[in-house]
Design a protein around this motif. Structure first.
Motif, PDB file in Angstrom:
ATOM      1  N   UNK A 139      55.322  30.781  40.735  1.00 60.14           N
ATOM      2  CA  UNK A 139      56.595  30.683  41.837  1.00 60.14           C
ATOM      3  C   UNK A 139      57.442  29.359  41.529  1.00 60.14           C
ATOM      4  N   UNK A 140      56.650  28.161  41.229  1.00 54.41           N
ATOM      5  CA  UNK A 140      57.483  26.928  41.053  1.00 54.41           C
ATOM      6  C   UNK A 140      58.257  27.087  39.882  1.00 54.41           C
ATOM      7  N   UNK A 141      57.556  27.617  38.828  1.00 56.88           N
ATOM      8  CA  UNK A 141      58.379  27.948  37.547  1.00 56.88           C
ATOM      9  C   UNK A 141      59.628  28.714  38.020  1.00 56.88           C
ATOM     10  N   UNK A 142      59.765  29.791  38.417  1.00 55.55           N
ATOM     11  CA  UNK A 142      60.976  30.406  38.733  1.00 55.55           C
ATOM     12  C   UNK A 142      61.725  29.699  39.774  1.00 55.55           C
ATOM     13  N   UNK A 143      61.225  28.882  40.563  1.00 56.97           N
ATOM     14  CA  UNK A 143      62.256  28.092  41.462  1.00 56.97           C
ATOM     15  C   UNK A 143      63.001  27.102  40.781  1.00 56.97           C
ATOM     16  N   UNK A 144      62.394  26.252  39.680  1.00 62.43           N
ATOM     17  CA  UNK A 144      62.919  25.159  39.143  1.00 62.43           C
ATOM     18  C   UNK A 144      63.336  25.428  37.895  1.00 62.43           C
TER      19      UNK A 144
ATOM     20  N   UNK B 231      50.706  39.712  30.873  1.00 61.57           N
ATOM     21  CA  UNK B 231      51.571  39.385  32.368  1.00 61.57           C
ATOM     22  C   UNK B 231      50.599  38.729  33.118  1.00 61.57           C
ATOM     23  N   UNK B 232      50.919  37.534  33.575  1.00 62.78           N
ATOM     24  CA  UNK B 232      50.057  36.485  34.390  1.00 62.78           C
ATOM     25  C   UNK B 232      50.345  36.395  35.734  1.00 62.78           C
ATOM     26  N   UNK B 233      49.234  36.287  36.751  1.00 68.82           N
ATOM     27  CA  UNK B 233      49.741  35.939  37.835  1.00 68.82           C
ATOM     28  C   UNK B 233      48.638  34.677  38.249  1.00 68.82           C
ATOM     29  N   UNK B 234      48.760  34.024  39.511  1.00 72.59           N
ATOM     30  CA  UNK B 234      47.909  32.927  39.816  1.00 72.59           C
ATOM     31  C   UNK B 234      47.510  33.042  41.315  1.00 72.59           C
ATOM     32  N   UNK B 235      46.763  32.547  41.659  1.00 77.27           N
ATOM     33  CA  UNK B 235      45.978  32.704  43.170  1.00 77.27           C
ATOM     34  C   UNK B 235      47.092  31.985  44.233  1.00 77.27           C
ATOM     35  N   UNK B 236      48.344  31.330  43.942  1.00 77.91           N
ATOM     36  CA  UNK B 236      49.160  30.911  44.955  1.00 77.91           C
ATOM     37  C   UNK B 236      50.639  31.531  44.932  1.00 77.91           C
ATOM     38  N   UNK B 237      50.930  32.373  44.040  1.00 77.43           N
ATOM     39  CA  UNK B 237      52.098  32.814  43.703  1.00 77.43           C
ATOM     40  C   UNK B 237      52.201  34.155  44.241  1.00 77.43           C
ATOM     41  N   UNK B 238      53.630  34.685  44.483  1.00 74.90           N
ATOM     42  CA  UNK B 238      54.087  36.018  44.862  1.00 74.90           C
ATOM     43  C   UNK B 238      54.486  37.070  43.687  1.00 74.90           C
ATOM     44  N   UNK B 239      54.620  36.437  42.503  1.00 79.53           N
ATOM     45  CA  UNK B 239      55.075  37.286  41.566  1.00 79.53           C
ATOM     46  C   UNK B 239      54.232  36.880  39.988  1.00 79.53           C
ATOM     47  N   UNK B 240      54.559  37.460  39.058  1.00 78.05           N
ATOM     48  CA  UNK B 240      54.008  37.361  37.818  1.00 78.05           C
ATOM     49  C   UNK B 240      54.928  36.971  36.736  1.00 78.05           C
ATOM     50  N   UNK B 241      54.348  36.508  35.696  1.00 79.49           N
ATOM     51  CA  UNK B 241      55.330  35.973  34.413  1.00 79.49           C
ATOM     52  C   UNK B 241      54.522  36.369  33.228  1.00 79.49           C
ATOM     53  N   UNK B 242      55.456  36.768  32.309  1.00 84.53           N
ATOM     54  CA  UNK B 242      54.941  37.054  30.910  1.00 84.53           C
ATOM     55  C   UNK B 242      54.688  36.037  29.961  1.00 84.53           C
ATOM     56  N   UNK B 243      53.944  36.149  29.038  1.00 85.51           N
ATOM     57  CA  UNK B 243      53.424  35.193  28.307  1.00 85.51           C
ATOM     58  C   UNK B 243      53.376  35.737  26.649  1.00 85.51           C
ATOM     59  N   UNK B 244      54.032  35.310  25.752  1.00 89.71           N
ATOM     60  CA  UNK B 244      54.040  35.798  24.439  1.00 89.71           C
ATOM     61  C   UNK B 244      52.487  35.189  23.695  1.00 89.71           C
TER      62      UNK B 244
ATOM     63  N   UNK C 217      61.000  29.961  27.960  1.00 89.35           N
ATOM     64  CA  UNK C 217      62.133  30.790  27.597  1.00 89.35           C
ATOM     65  C   UNK C 217      62.927  31.146  28.551  1.00 89.35           C
ATOM     66  N   UNK C 218      63.889  30.482  29.087  1.00 94.47           N
ATOM     67  CA  UNK C 218      64.727  30.935  30.375  1.00 94.47           C
ATOM     68  C   UNK C 218      65.703  32.163  30.021  1.00 94.47           C
ATOM     69  N   UNK C 219      65.677  33.072  30.848  1.00 95.76           N
ATOM     70  CA  UNK C 219      66.617  34.224  30.968  1.00 95.76           C
ATOM     71  C   UNK C 219      67.853  33.772  30.559  1.00 95.76           C
ATOM     72  N   UNK C 220      68.750  34.558  29.737  1.00 94.78           N
ATOM     73  CA  UNK C 220      70.145  34.357  29.857  1.00 94.78           C
ATOM     74  C   UNK C 220      70.852  35.692  30.524  1.00 94.78           C
ATOM     75  N   UNK C 221      71.874  35.557  30.772  1.00 93.52           N
ATOM     76  CA  UNK C 221      72.549  36.845  31.334  1.00 93.52           C
ATOM     77  C   UNK C 221      72.243  38.143  30.327  1.00 93.52           C
ATOM     78  N   UNK C 222      71.799  39.121  31.105  1.00 93.02           N
ATOM     79  CA  UNK C 222      71.576  40.397  30.372  1.00 93.02           C
ATOM     80  C   UNK C 222      70.457  40.641  29.636  1.00 93.02           C
TER      81      UNK C 222
END
Length: 655
Positions: free
Chosen positions: A117-122, A150-163, A192-197
C-alpha cells in the motif's frame, strides 16, 4: 485541533525538572488519547507509543530543523509517523489468501520493511527497502516467456506484480516452490511506475529474493531433510572444491557484521553455525550486501550451491581460511526465527513514573496502570526493550537486555586503555544512579564534542554480565537501532520554546544536573580570558605538541597532524536581572558569543582586540548552560587556578 495545543504544565516532570522530558510525556499521552479515540479505525486500545520511539522521533526532527520547531510541528510529525506505523495492524481490507496465512506464531518484522500500500501511495521504492510478500498468483506475460509473480502482504489491501528474475525460473511451474501461497522476502527492487495508458506499477526483476520455509509443513521439512542435511561445514575439503563439488548447508545465523570496504567495494559478513557447532563466514560483496537486509540473527539459513572461496583480508591477500559467497548458482531459503515473548515486571521507578503520567489524563479508560508488559526475546533469552513503553532508568538495567535507551547527564568520559580499538567509557547519571556505557566505534570517535555535565540521549544499548559477574553496558556504532544525541549542544533546543523552560541565572544552581536555557547579556569580557588554541576536529578537544614535534590529542589518544583547527577557549561573565555567572566555552559556541572566528580575531592588533571586545558588552544571547568541569587532561595547556564550573554549550544571538 486540541492535540496541537501548547505543552501543559501537568506533564512537566517533577523528578527531573526537565521541560524536554515533560514534552515527551505530553506527546505520548496525546498519541495515546488519539489512538483510543480512533480505536475502531486503527485497532488501537489507547496504548501509548514506546518512550524511546517518541524521544528518537522528536530528536531526529530537531536535528533536521536546527532553526527550531514548534509543538504543532512535532506533534503533527509524531501523529503521522505513529499512524503509519500502526496501519499494518488493522488494515480493513485484506487479500483473502493473505488472511489465511496468519499464524499464531510471530516472527520479527525486518527493518526497512515497506508495505505494498505504501508503494502505491508514495510511488517510490528504495533499493534497500524490504518486501515481506506472499505469492498470490504466478503467470506468463501474454505472448512472452516472462514470468510474473503477483504479490500481496499481510498489511496491505492490494497486490503488486513483480517481473521474476531469470535465475529463479527453475523454481516456478506446477512442481516449483515459487507458487501460490509461498512467502518470500525481496530487496533491491526498483519500481516501474505506470504512465498514462500503460497499466499499473510493477516491480522490476531483482536477484535478491529469499524463499521462506516452515519446518512444520511436510513439504518444507522434506525439502530441508533431503537437500540440506547431507553436508556440514567440516565436509568442505580442498579435494571436493577441486573436483567441482556443490554443497548445500543448513545453519543458524549467529551474527551479521559490516566489514571495512575492500577498495571501493562494500562488504558484509554473516557468521553461520551448523549443527556440529562449526562456524563459517558467508561474505557478501558490492550490491550483494542488500541481501543482509533479509536476514535476522537466530534465523536458519538453507544455502544451496554457495561459492566456496578463500577469505580475502584487508591487505587484498587470500588467506587459508575458507568462506562461502553468493554465487551465480546460489539459492537461499530461510526459516525465520520465531519471536518469543516474556513478561517483564515494571520497577518501582517505572511504576511511579507511570502513575505520575496517568494522573494528568482524564480519560478513564487510561486510568488503569500496568504492572508488567510483554517484550520479545531471542533464543538466548535476551529481551528486546526497543519497544518498551516506559522510560528505562540506570537502576533498571540488568543482564540480557538489548535495545535499551537512556537519558541522562555525563559524569565522566575517557578512552579505554590497553586496547587498539576505539572504545570509550561514558558515565551517565539519571535520577536513579549512574551507569558506565562502553562506546565501541568502528574506527575513531565520531560524536563531536561531548563534555561532562552535558545531557545526552543514547539508544541501542546492550547489557551483559562479564566473567567477573559485573554488568557491562555496551553501544556499537552504526548497529541497527543505535542513536546518540547531545541535547546540550543541539541548536534547535534554543529555538524551540516547547522543549525548554527559561531559567534565571540565580536558579540554575538548584538543579545542577540539567541543561538550562537562559536569556542573558554579556557583562564582562577580559582580553586575557581569551585563548585561540589548536583543537582536534573529531572530538573538539585541545591538542598539544610533543617534544618530538608530533601533535597529540589526549582524549582520542592519537596523533592528529591533520584534522585540526584553531578554536577559542573563553571565560566570560553572563548576567540577567537575577544575577551574574562566570562561565567558560569553546569552539563554535565561543565564536558565536564573540561574533568572530579565531583566525579573524588573531589577525587584529592588540589594541583593536580590546576595542572589539568592549563593543560586545550588553549584547543579548540565548544560551544553554550546564554544570561542567575540565575533562581530565583535556586542558593540560591551561594553568588557571580558578576555572569556572559552568560551561556554555550553545549560544545564539538575540535579534
Amino acid at each position: 485541533m486540541d492535540s496541537l495545543s501548547p505543552i501543559s504544565p501537568t506533564f512537566l516532570s517533577d523528578d527531573d525538572h526537565d521541560a524536554f522530558l515533560g514534552f515527551v510525556e505530553y506527546a505520548r499521552s496525546s498519541l495515546s488519547s488519539s489512538s483510543a479515540a480512533n480505536g475502531d479505525d486503527n485497532g488501537g486500545d489507547g496504548d501509548p507509543p514506546p518512550w524511546s520511539w517518541v524521544v528518537s522521533r522528536i530528536l531526529k526532527t530537531c536535528v533536521a530543523y536546527s532553526s527550531g520547531v514548534t509543538a504543532a510541528i512535532l506533534l503533527s510529525d509524531l501523529f503521522q509517523a505513529w499512524n503509519e506505523q500502526r496501519k499494518y495492524l488493522t488494515s480493513k481490507k485484506k487479500l483473502e489468501l493473505v488472511n489465511q496465512l496468519k499464524t499464531r506464531r510471530a516472527r520479527m518484522r525486518l527493518p526497512n520493511t515497506v508495505t505494498i500500500d505504501s508503494i502505491y501511495e508514495k510511488h517510490f521504492l528504495s533499493p534497500s527497502s524490504v518486501l515481506e510478500a506472499v505469492i498470490v498468483d504466478t503467470f506468463l506475460l501474454a505472448g512472452t516467456n516472462i514470468y510474473i509473480l503477483s504479490l500481496g502482504d499481510l498489511w496491505s489491501s492490494c497486490a503488486i506484480d513483480l517481473y521474476l528474475h531469470r535465475r529463479f525460473y527453475e523454481y516456478v511451474g506446477k512442481e516449483g516452490i515459487l507458487r501460490k501461497g509461498r512467502q518470500i522476502l525481496l530487496t533491491g527492487c526498483c519500481l516501474r511506475t505506470a504512465v498514462q495508458g500503460s497499466g499499473h506499477p510493477r516491480l522490476l526483476p531483482t536477484e535478491y529474493l529469499v524463499i521462506l520455509l516452515d519446518e512444520d509443513k511436510d513439504e518444507d521439512a522434506m525439502l530441508l531433510g533431503a537437500q540440506f542435511c547431507t553436508y556440514s561445514f567440516s565436509s568442505i575439503s580442498a579435494d571436493n572444491i577441486k573436483h567441482g563439488a556443490s554443497f548445500s548447508f543448513y545453519a543458524r545465523i549467529e551474527s551479521i557484521e559490516t566489514l571495512e570496504p575492500f577498495g571501493c567495494t562494500q562488504r558484509k559478513q554473516i557468521i553461520l553455525v551448523d549443527n556440529e557447532d562449526v562456524k563459517i563466514k558467508f561474505l557478501l560483496w558490492g550490491e550483494q550486501v542488500l541481501l543482509a537486509n533479509l536476514f535476522s540473527v537466530g534465523s536458519m539459513l538453507a544455502l544451496d550451491r554457495p561459492f566456496v572461496a578463500n577469505v580475502v583480508n584487508k591487505n587484498h591477500e587470500a588467506s587459508q581460511e575458507l568462506c562461502l559467497e553468493y554465487g551465480s548458482a546460489t539459492q537461499i531459503y530461510l526459516v525465520p526465527v520465531i519471536q518469543h515473548e516474556e513478561q517483564v515486571l515494571l520497577t518501582s521507578t517505572q511504576m511511579k513514573s507511570q502513575g505520575l503520567r496517568l494522573s494528568g489524563i482524564s480519560n478513564e479508560n487510561q486510568g488503569l496502570k500496568a504492572s508488567q508488559v510483554s517484550l520479545q526475546c531471542d533464543s538466548r533469552g535476551s529481551i528486546d526493550f526497543s519497544k518498551y513503553p516506559f522510560r528505562s532508568y540506570a537502576m533498571d538495567l540488568n543482564d540480557k537486555m538489548t535495545g535499551i535507551s537512556i537519558y541522562g547527564t555525563i559524569m565522566d568520559i575517557s578512552r579505554e586503555k590497553n586496547t587498539s580499538e576505539a572504545v570509550f567509557c561514558l558515565a551517565i547519571e539519571d535520577i536513579t544512579g549512574v551507569i558506565v556505557v562502553k562506546l565501541h566505534f568502528i574506527g575513531f570517535w565520531s560524536l563531536g564534542r561531548v563534555g561532562i555535565g552535558h545531557t545526552v540521549y543514547i539508544s541501542g544499548l546492550t547489557c551483559s554480565m562479564t566473567l567477573q559477574k559485573m554488568l557491562e553496558v555496551s553501544w556499537f556504532e552504526k548497529e541497527p537501532g543505535t542513536y546518540f544525541v547531545n541535547l546540550s549542544c543541539l541548536p534547535a533546543l534554543l529555538n524551540s520554546s516547547c522543549l525548554h523552560k527559561l531559567s534565571l541565572l540565580s536558579d540554575i544552581s538548584n538543579w545542577i544536573n540539567n541543561t538550562h536555557i537562559c536569556c542573558v547579556h554579556l557583562d564582562k569580557i577580559e582580553h586575557n580570558n581569551i585563548q585561540a588554541l589548536p583543537c582536534h576536529n573529531r572530538c573538539g578537544c585541545f591538542v598539544k605538541e610533543r617534544s618530538d614535534g608530533s601533535v597529540w590529542c589526549s582524549f582520542c589518544q592519537c596523533n592528529c597532524e591533520t584534522g585540526r583547527t584553531y578554536s577559542f577557549l573563553l571565560h566570560i561573565t553572563l548576567a540577567d536581572e537575577s544575577g551574574k555567572v562566570l562561565a567558560w566555552c569553546v569552539g563554535p559556541t565561543a565564536a558565536e558569543l564573540l561574533q568572530i572566528s579565531p583566525d579573524e580575531f588573531l589577525m587584529l592588533p592588540e589594541d583593536e582586540r580590546a576595542m572589539y571586545l568592549y563593543t560586545l558588552q550588553n549584547e543579548e544571547f540565548m544560551v544553554a548552560i550546564v554544570k561542567g568541569k575540565k575533562r581530565g587532561d583535556e586542558f593540560l595547556l591551561l594553568s588557571q587556578e580558578h576555572f569556572p564550573e559552568w560551561e556554555i554549550t550553545r549560544a545564539q544571538k538575540c535579534e
